[in-house]
Design a protein around this motif. Structure first.
Motif, PDB file in Angstrom:
ATOM      1  N   SER A 114      -2.042  -0.947  -3.402  1.00  0.00           N
ATOM      2  CA  SER A 114      -0.958  -1.425  -5.486  1.00  0.00           C
ATOM      3  C   SER A 114      -0.430  -2.896  -5.137  1.00  0.00           C
ATOM      4  O   SER A 114      -0.130  -3.126  -6.005  1.00  0.00           O
ATOM      5  CB  SER A 114       0.565  -0.977  -4.421  1.00  0.00           C
ATOM      6  N   ARG A 124       0.879  -1.112   0.180  1.00  0.00           N
ATOM      7  CA  ARG A 124      -0.051  -0.405   0.019  1.00  0.00           C
ATOM      8  C   ARG A 124       0.587   1.017  -0.042  1.00  0.00           C
ATOM      9  O   ARG A 124       2.137   1.509   0.652  1.00  0.00           O
ATOM     10  CB  ARG A 124      -0.880   0.567   1.485  1.00  0.00           C
ATOM     11  N   TRP A 171      -5.148   9.464   2.276  1.00  0.00           N
ATOM     12  CA  TRP A 171      -5.651   7.890   1.528  1.00  0.00           C
ATOM     13  C   TRP A 171      -4.054   7.298   1.116  1.00  0.00           C
ATOM     14  O   TRP A 171      -3.274   7.285   1.443  1.00  0.00           O
ATOM     15  CB  TRP A 171      -5.952   8.675  -0.080  1.00  0.00           C
ATOM     16  N   GLU A 172      -5.123   5.770   1.535  1.00  0.00           N
ATOM     17  CA  GLU A 172      -3.705   4.806   0.866  1.00  0.00           C
ATOM     18  C   GLU A 172      -4.303   4.239  -0.480  1.00  0.00           C
ATOM     19  O   GLU A 172      -5.693   3.671  -0.539  1.00  0.00           O
ATOM     20  CB  GLU A 172      -3.982   4.056   2.332  1.00  0.00           C
ATOM     21  N   ILE A 173      -3.410   4.285  -1.079  1.00  0.00           N
ATOM     22  CA  ILE A 173      -3.713   3.283  -2.176  1.00  0.00           C
ATOM     23  C   ILE A 173      -3.402   2.081  -2.454  1.00  0.00           C
ATOM     24  O   ILE A 173      -1.737   1.564  -1.915  1.00  0.00           O
ATOM     25  CB  ILE A 173      -3.218   3.974  -3.502  1.00  0.00           C
TER      26      ILE A 173
END
Length: 169
Positions: free
Chosen positions: A119, A109, A115-117
């Motif tokens: 991955s 991530r 925000w956390e994306i």
């Protein structure tokens, strides 16, 4: 020859990349060509270059692009009976199977402000000394983004090779 942390191995012809590179690599190479062409144009304009100066800048950046494109095409993880070869953009690393304690997936991530994306997964090699080594195999990367089953198959192949090597010791 390629250096690992504690050993030097001669890279032989028996290294195999257990997957076909994704077509996204060509997009990266094209993107880099456009970026270097823009850099060339900006350099010529900024310094009012003419004649030989323009040719020198163009040839220098074209050479950088050729070397970079070749390395992008060579990127990846290669396996053999000796171990794992990880070819990165700037360096390569060889790890013998006997140096590897385990192969595992790690959920990745990235944070962008609040925000956390998500991955996706990446494959990590765990060394016997506790250090982890990133293999650059990324589930949502250019090689596997549209091919999640290929990513899982490559992960399983590396794990199976490691288990086989460990049982032979």
């Amino acid at each position: 020859m390629i250096n690992s942390a504690s050993h030097t191995l001669r890279v032989a012809d028996n290294w195999v990349r257990p997957y076909e590179p994704g077509s996204g690599r060509w997009l990266v190479i094209a993107w880099e060509a456009v970026a270097l062409a823009m850099l060339s144009w900006a350099t010529v304009r900024q310094f009012d270059l003419m004649g030989h100066g323009v040719r020198v800048v163009a040839c220098l950046l074209a050479a950088v692009w050729v070397v970079g494109a070749w390395r992008i095409l060579q990127l990846g993880v290669y396996i053999s009976t000796e171990g794992v070869l990880i070819r990165g953009l700037l360096r390569s690393r060889v790890m013998r199977w006997r140096e590897i304690g385990g192969v595992r997936l790690q959920r990745t991530r990235h944070r962008l402000g609040p925000w956390e994306i998500e991955s996706g997964n990446t494959v990590l090699l765990e060394r016997l000394n506790g250090e982890t080594v990133n293999t650059e195999l990324w589930e949502k990367g250019v090689d596997f983004h549209a091919r999640p089953t290929v990513f899982r198959a490559v992960y399983q192949e590396i794990r199976n090779r490691h288990r086989t090597a460990a049982s032979e010791q």
